[in-house]
Every structure is written in structure tokens, then in C-alpha cells.
Design a protein around this motif. Structure first.
Motif, short mmCIF file in Angstrom:
data_model
loop_
_atom_site.label_atom_id
_atom_site.label_comp_id
_atom_site.label_asym_id
_atom_site.label_seq_id
_atom_site.Cartn_x
_atom_site.Cartn_y
_atom_site.Cartn_z
N ILE A 56 0.85 -1.20 0.00
CA ILE A 56 0.00 0.00 0.00
C ILE A 56 0.88 1.25 0.00
CG2 ILE A 56 -1.76 1.30 1.25
CD1 ILE A 56 -2.79 -1.36 2.39
N VAL A 57 1.92 1.26 0.85
CA VAL A 57 2.81 2.43 0.91
C VAL A 57 3.47 2.66 -0.44
CG1 VAL A 57 4.90 3.37 1.98
CG2 VAL A 57 3.19 2.20 3.39
N LYS A 58 3.88 1.58 -1.11
CA LYS A 58 4.59 1.73 -2.39
C LYS A 58 3.67 2.19 -3.52
CE LYS A 58 8.30 -1.72 -1.89
NZ LYS A 58 8.58 -3.14 -2.14
N GLU A 59 2.39 1.81 -3.45
CA GLU A 59 1.53 2.00 -4.62
C GLU A 59 0.44 3.05 -4.46
OE1 GLU A 59 0.14 -1.86 -5.83
OE2 GLU A 59 2.17 -2.66 -6.04
N SER A 60 0.28 3.61 -3.26
CA SER A 60 -0.83 4.54 -3.05
C SER A 60 -0.35 5.99 -3.08
CB SER A 60 -1.50 4.26 -1.70
OG SER A 60 -0.60 4.54 -0.65
N ASP A 61 -1.32 6.89 -3.04
CA ASP A 61 -0.98 8.31 -2.87
C ASP A 61 -2.09 8.95 -2.02
OD1 ASP A 61 -3.12 8.51 -4.57
OD2 ASP A 61 -1.92 9.06 -6.31
N GLY A 62 -1.97 10.23 -1.78
CA GLY A 62 -3.00 10.95 -1.04
C GLY A 62 -3.18 10.43 0.38
N ALA A 63 -4.42 10.40 0.82
CA ALA A 63 -4.72 10.05 2.21
C ALA A 63 -4.33 8.61 2.53
CB ALA A 63 -6.21 10.27 2.50
N ILE A 64 -4.51 7.70 1.56
CA ILE A 64 -4.13 6.31 1.83
C ILE A 64 -2.62 6.20 2.02
CG2 ILE A 64 -4.07 3.95 0.89
CD1 ILE A 64 -6.79 4.36 -0.27
N PHE A 65 -1.84 6.91 1.19
CA PHE A 65 -0.39 6.90 1.38
C PHE A 65 -0.02 7.49 2.74
CE2 PHE A 65 3.65 9.12 1.40
CZ PHE A 65 4.52 8.07 1.15
N ASN A 66 -0.60 8.62 3.08
CA ASN A 66 -0.24 9.28 4.33
C ASN A 66 -0.50 8.38 5.54
OD1 ASN A 66 0.65 11.64 3.11
ND2 ASN A 66 -1.34 12.63 3.23
N ASN A 67 -1.65 7.74 5.56
CA ASN A 67 -1.99 6.91 6.71
C ASN A 67 -1.25 5.58 6.72
OD1 ASN A 67 -4.21 8.25 8.51
ND2 ASN A 67 -4.73 8.79 6.41
N SER A 68 -1.09 4.95 5.55
CA SER A 68 -0.33 3.69 5.51
C SER A 68 1.14 3.94 5.81
CB SER A 68 -0.49 2.98 4.16
OG SER A 68 0.02 3.77 3.11
N GLY A 69 1.68 5.03 5.29
CA GLY A 69 3.08 5.39 5.57
C GLY A 69 3.29 5.59 7.05
N GLN A 70 2.37 6.29 7.68
CA GLN A 70 2.53 6.56 9.11
C GLN A 70 2.38 5.27 9.93
OE1 GLN A 70 4.34 9.01 9.43
NE2 GLN A 70 3.16 10.39 10.74
N VAL A 71 1.55 4.35 9.51
CA VAL A 71 1.45 3.07 10.23
C VAL A 71 2.76 2.29 10.07
CG1 VAL A 71 0.24 0.85 10.40
CG2 VAL A 71 -1.07 2.96 10.05
N LEU A 72 3.24 2.18 8.84
CA LEU A 72 4.49 1.44 8.60
C LEU A 72 5.66 2.09 9.35
CD1 LEU A 72 5.89 -0.89 7.06
CD2 LEU A 72 6.28 0.72 5.17
N ASN A 73 5.76 3.40 9.27
CA ASN A 73 6.86 4.11 9.93
C ASN A 73 6.85 3.87 11.44
OD1 ASN A 73 7.31 5.15 7.41
ND2 ASN A 73 6.61 7.22 7.87
N HIS A 74 5.68 4.01 12.04
CA HIS A 74 5.60 3.83 13.49
C HIS A 74 5.79 2.38 13.89
CE1 HIS A 74 3.70 7.88 13.33
NE2 HIS A 74 4.32 8.03 14.48
N ASN A 75 5.44 1.41 13.03
CA ASN A 75 5.71 0.00 13.35
C ASN A 75 7.22 -0.24 13.46
OD1 ASN A 75 2.98 -0.40 13.30
ND2 ASN A 75 2.96 -1.66 11.45
#
Ligand code: MN
Length: 191
Positions: A56-75
Motif C-alpha cells: 500500500i505504501v509503495k503503490e498509493s498516494d494521497g490520504a491512503i499513502f499518508n496513513n499507511s506510511g505513518q502506520v508502517l513508519n511507526h511500526n
């Protein structure tokens, strides 16, 4: 796929005084939980519903990227600390750090400088390329080095929510203190 809040491998007050219990309660229990909830709701009915977090982080943009990125980063972030952390890495990670940065101490200096110099909110990362060569990357907002084809190893969160209750505006002091709680065994398993 329903994503869940990552479990902390330590008690909420276990990282004191570097990261206080109140910071953990808000950062993990409120900020990260909100990103998880947002992501689960945003992906419903989309192509990402059954995708892995990294995809999801690699393939999304916008709100989905922002929220998936923040979940992955914090994990990555929350699972790299230990009440018994600190010291230095060992083995091939230590060798790779010496090869690129000259010494562990110089790597620490460059990593802190990158974090202090990142304007606004974001993340500083130690990442490896496909040959295992290390680099420091600065990512703004929800960025993660996986979008550049790199493997994330270690990260400092420089969003103010990560340190304001403990250090207020003194980001540099916070970053310097984080070395005391890094679980290098956990970081080495990512390499
Ligand atoms: Mn954060």
C-alpha cells in the motif's frame, strides 16, 4: 486486511526518561491508533483492501499513502527500542556502518544532523540498498525509504508529537538521547 495497532515490546513507562509514559500513551495509543483506524476505513472497498502494508505504501498516494506510511513508519519506530537498549550494533551491520560512515560515532553524528536539519515533520532513516550498502535518507511527513526501493533499518521520528512533551522545542537533545534506548539486536534482524 484489517491492520492492528503494533504491540509495544516494553511497558509504557519502560523507556523513561528518554521517552516518557505520557508521550508513549499519546504517540502510540492516540496518534498511531488514529492512523491505523483511518487506514482501515480508507482502504475499504478499494484495491488495497487485501494488500500488505508495504505494498500500500509503495503503490498509493494521497490520504491512503499518508496513513499507511505513518502506520508502517511507526511500526518500525516503536519496535526498535528497549529499556536495556543503547551501546553499539555488532556483526555485519556494524561493519556496513563503518564502511560507509567511517565509525559508529560519525554515523550517529550524521544521523542526528539529518534529523535536526529536516524542516517540519518527517523521519530520518538508516536504509540499505539491494547490495546491503547503507545510506541515511530524510523523508518528509509520512515518507518511508521503501518507496525508493530501499530496506528500512532504523528511524527517528522528528514530528513534534514524538518529543514535545519530553523536550519541547529541543529536537537535537531528544535525538541525541534516543541512542540510549535503541535495541540494536532488533535493528540487526532487519538488515
Ligand atoms: Mn510519530
Amino acid at each position: 486486511m484489517k491492520f492492528e495497532l503494533v504491540k509495544l515490546p516494553y511497558a509504557p513507562d519502560g523507556l523513561e526518561p528518554v521517552i516518557g509514559k505520557q508521550t508513549i500513551d499519546f504517540h502510540h495509543g492516540k496518534h498511531l491508533q488514529t492512523y491505523v483506524n483511518n487506514l482501515n476505513s480508507l482502504i475499504q472497498g478499494t484495491n488495497f483492501e487485501n494488500a500488505t502494508l508495504e505494498t500500500i505504501v509503495k503503490e498509493s498516494d494521497g490520504a491512503i499513502f499518508n496513513n499507511s506510511g505513518q502506520v508502517l513508519n511507526h511500526n518500525f519506530y516503536f519496535t526498535q527500542f528497549s529499556p536495556n537498549g543503547g551501546g553499539k550494533p555488532s556483526g555485519k551491520l556494524a561493519d556496513a556502518i563503518d564502511a560507509v560512515f567511517g565509525s559508529f560515532e560519525n554515523f550517529q553524528k550524521e544521523f542526528e544532523t539529518a534529523g535536526v536539519g529536516l524542516f517540519g515533520s518527517g523521519w530520518v532513516w538508516l536504509a540499505a540498498d539491494k547490495d546491503g550498502k547503507l545510506s541515511i535518507t530524510k523523508e518528509s511527513n509520512a515518507g518511508n525509504p521503501v518507496t525508493k526501493g530501499l530496506k528500512p533499518l532504523l528511524t527517528f521520528d522528528v514530528w513534534e508529537h514524538a518529543y514535545y512533551l519530553d523536550c519541547q522545542n529541543r529536537r537535537a537533545d531528544h535525538l541525541k538521547a534516543l541512542w540510549k534506548i535503541i535495541d540494536w539486536k532488533a535493528v540487526e534482524t532487519r538488515y
